[in-house]
Design a protein around this motif. Structure first.
Motif, short mmCIF file in Angstrom:
data_model
loop_
_atom_site.label_atom_id
_atom_site.label_comp_id
_atom_site.label_asym_id
_atom_site.label_seq_id
_atom_site.Cartn_x
_atom_site.Cartn_y
_atom_site.Cartn_z
N ARG A 127 -0.19 -0.45 11.82
CA ARG A 127 0.63 -0.51 10.48
C ARG A 127 2.12 -0.46 11.00
NH1 ARG A 127 -1.38 -0.37 5.51
NH2 ARG A 127 -2.97 -1.70 6.34
N LEU A 150 -17.10 -1.92 -6.71
CA LEU A 150 -16.90 -1.19 -5.70
C LEU A 150 -17.39 -1.75 -4.42
CD1 LEU A 150 -17.60 2.63 -7.14
CD2 LEU A 150 -15.45 1.26 -6.66
N VAL A 161 -23.02 10.41 -5.97
CA VAL A 161 -21.99 9.81 -6.17
C VAL A 161 -21.85 9.23 -7.60
CG1 VAL A 161 -20.81 7.61 -5.77
CG2 VAL A 161 -21.78 8.82 -3.91
N HIS A 180 -11.21 -0.13 -3.90
CA HIS A 180 -9.83 -0.47 -3.44
C HIS A 180 -9.21 -0.56 -4.47
CE1 HIS A 180 -6.53 -2.19 -1.44
NE2 HIS A 180 -6.83 -1.74 0.04
N SER A 215 -7.00 9.99 1.12
CA SER A 215 -7.26 8.68 0.50
C SER A 215 -6.51 7.43 0.80
CB SER A 215 -6.69 8.96 -1.04
OG SER A 215 -7.59 9.74 -1.91
N HIS A 216 -5.91 7.52 2.06
CA HIS A 216 -5.37 6.49 2.60
C HIS A 216 -5.89 6.14 4.20
CE1 HIS A 216 -2.40 3.22 3.15
NE2 HIS A 216 -1.26 3.63 3.08
N ARG A 265 -11.25 -7.51 5.74
CA ARG A 265 -11.24 -6.93 7.07
C ARG A 265 -12.51 -6.38 7.25
NH1 ARG A 265 -6.17 -3.25 5.06
NH2 ARG A 265 -7.53 -2.97 3.40
N ALA A 316 -8.99 7.90 5.49
CA ALA A 316 -10.45 7.67 4.96
C ALA A 316 -11.48 7.20 5.88
CB ALA A 316 -10.24 6.36 3.70
N ARG A 333 -17.48 11.07 -3.42
CA ARG A 333 -17.04 9.77 -3.51
C ARG A 333 -17.59 9.05 -2.29
NH1 ARG A 333 -11.74 7.30 -6.18
NH2 ARG A 333 -12.44 7.81 -8.13
N TYR A 366 -24.17 0.70 -11.01
CA TYR A 366 -22.83 1.49 -11.15
C TYR A 366 -21.95 1.05 -10.27
CZ TYR A 366 -20.40 5.96 -10.28
OH TYR A 366 -19.41 6.72 -10.57
N MET A 390 -17.01 7.24 0.49
CA MET A 390 -15.70 6.97 1.17
C MET A 390 -15.76 5.70 2.05
SD MET A 390 -13.80 9.54 0.24
CE MET A 390 -12.35 9.44 1.15
N VAL A 438 -11.64 -1.56 4.32
CA VAL A 438 -11.33 -1.77 5.77
C VAL A 438 -11.82 -0.49 6.49
CG1 VAL A 438 -9.20 -0.64 5.78
CG2 VAL A 438 -9.73 -2.19 7.55
N ASP A 439 -12.10 0.75 5.63
CA ASP A 439 -12.30 2.00 6.63
C ASP A 439 -13.56 2.24 6.59
OD1 ASP A 439 -9.71 3.05 4.58
OD2 ASP A 439 -9.78 3.12 6.71
N ASN A 476 0.83 -1.08 0.14
CA ASN A 476 0.05 -0.07 -0.03
C ASN A 476 0.76 1.22 0.25
OD1 ASN A 476 0.32 1.03 3.06
ND2 ASN A 476 0.37 -1.24 2.96
N LYS A 505 -11.21 -5.95 -5.68
CA LYS A 505 -12.29 -5.87 -6.59
C LYS A 505 -13.55 -6.79 -6.17
CE LYS A 505 -10.05 -2.83 -8.33
NZ LYS A 505 -10.09 -1.36 -8.07
N LYS A 546 -20.98 11.63 -10.04
CA LYS A 546 -19.46 12.24 -9.64
C LYS A 546 -19.24 13.32 -8.86
CE LYS A 546 -17.83 9.16 -13.19
NZ LYS A 546 -17.26 8.05 -12.01
#
Ligand code: SDX
Length: 396
Positions: free
Chosen positions: A356, A326, A263, A275, A235-236, A284, A239, A269, A320, A271, A330-331, A204, A279, A266
């Protein structure tokens, strides 16, 4: 080893980096640490045992785990000058900014471990390597707890070695005056499992930063600073904070359809969804969903879980999201659980960072065993053709 950068459809993909630590099958939703399924480790293991597994490659024997725990718990205290440094931050400093800064400062608090002063050769010595691993695993929860206490305007607590690793962290967060404070064992176990789920995840963004910094020969505290800085991003590791704010903004299940339309247009997002690798359902997230009920039983139910579950149900039945593979990551649920545990939202990335740190150190350790040339990804130049210098009075 590091492979050359590869090109695909004219786009520069990132370099391939070989590792034996984590394995992800994004299509099947599989995550394994050193060959063990994440579900088994979450069910049967502890965060310190998983840290040992990630770093040294095998589950420890009882004696090894006992020695490992003892050595780490001996390194939970931080220097008084580090406490003064942390106290010097603004009262409303972001906790992740404090922890990231403190990790960099740790490099100056341990000059014998600083490669800028001592040279890279010091990390050819196994004892030196292990001592920094003990220090980092031992001190990061203490730095995090100080940042939390700073955030709520309370005096910092010293670590207590009468508790386990995660219990000690919860102890340092609360109850300065109440000497009889003992962390709730069910809450400690729930947080310990959450730490296991967040401990490592292949290459990651933040782990790639760790490996890039390691390739320069800089000491592990500075490497961790780079990794924590990458994790800080929305974004990491940020999130889960963003996902909770999104759920709070939606507020109730009645507002979900309108949000989904935004969403799909567009404008927003989702959240905690999607990932780079999974896919399918992030394994987790499945385990976190189960932990949520346990935490709610102890701390009281966070009704946002109903919004999250309904949002997931609607999204996973909508073309969609299905077409774009999508799914919750984990978040998506971790923020709701942390909120129910009483953590402020800006503390969420710090919790991710504590966990981590084990994975980052595992990659540092692995790369020390298999040194690679300094990271230098190839560039696809798309700039100007050669041209002559123009004196300033001739420029228009
Ligand atoms: C973590 O790498 C790791 O392992 C990270 C992590 C770890 O443990 O270290 O797992 C932790 O960081 C999890 C990810 C946390 N981030 C978020 O939840 C932020 C929201 N998610 C996204 O921003 C996004 O899903 C990414 C960045 C995570 C992944 O993006 P991808 O795989 O590069 O997907 P993409 O950008 O190529 O999008 C493909 C399509 C696009 O639509 P189209 O252009 O095809 O019409 O899917 C859409 C995107 O617009 N899309 C989303 C979406 N994520 C992708 N649409 C709405 N909501 C989303 N979250």
């Amino acid at each position: 080893q590091l492979g050359l950068s590869v090109y695909d459809n004219g786009y520069l993909n990132t370099a391939v980096c070989r590792s034996s630590i984590s394995y992800i099958d994004g299509d099947k939703g599989i995550l394994r640490y050193r060959g063990y399924n994440i579900e088994d480790l979450a069910m049967h293991s502890s965060f310190l045992e998983v840290s040992y597994l990630l770093i040294f490659g095998d589950l420890p024997t009882a004696d090894q785990l006992n020695m490992w725990t003892t050595r780490i718990m001996r390194h939970t205290f931080i220097h008084e000058n580090m406490i003064d440094y942390l106290r010097s931050f603004r009262y409303d400093a972001h906790p992740m900014g404090m922890v990231t800064s403190a990790l960099a400062a740790m490099s100056t608090f341990h000059p014998e471990a600083n490669t800028a002063l001592q040279g890279e050769h010091i990390y050819q010595n196994e004892n030196m390597v292990n001592k920094q691993i003990f220090r980092c695993l031992g001190k990061v929860p203490t730095l995090a707890a100080c940042a939390y206490r700073h955030r709520i305007g309370r005096a910092y607590n010293s670590p207590s070695n009468e508790f386990g690793y995660t219990e000690n962290f919860l102890y340092m967060l609360d109850r300065l005056s109440e000497n009889n404070y003992v962390p709730n064992p069910r809450l400690s176990r729930a947080l310990d499992i959450i730490f296991i789920l967040h401990a490592d995840h292949e290459l990651n963004c933040s782990t790639a930063a760790m490996r890039q910094m390691t390739s320069t020969g800089v000491d592990p505290f500075i490497c961790l600073t780079g990794a924590a800085s990458a994790l800080y991003g929305p974004s990491h590791g940020g999130a889960n904070e963003a996902a909770l704010k999104m759920l709070e903004e939606i507020g109730s299940v009645d507002h979900i359809p309108a949000f989904i339309e935004e969403v799909k247009a567009k404008k927003r997002r989702l959240m905690g969804f999607g990932h780079r690798v999974y896919k399918s359902y992030d394994p987790r997230a499945k385990i976190l969903k189960q932990i949520a009920d346990e935490v709610f039983e102890i701390m009281g139910r966070n009704n946002l879980i109903d919004v999250a579950i309904e949002l997931e149900r609607i999204a996973l039945s909508d073309e969609y999201f299905i077409k774009r593979n999508l799914y919750p990551n984990v978040d998506f649920y971790s923020g709701i659980i942390y909120k129910a545990m009483g953590f402020p939202t800006d503390f969420f990335p710090v919790l991710f960072c504590i966990a981590r740190t084990a994975g980052w150190l595992a990659h540092w350790h692995e790369q020390l065993q298999n040194p690679i040339p300094i990271f230098r990804p190839k560039q696809a130049y798309e700039g100007e053709e050669p041209r002559n210098y123009v004196p300033i009075d001739e420029r228009v």
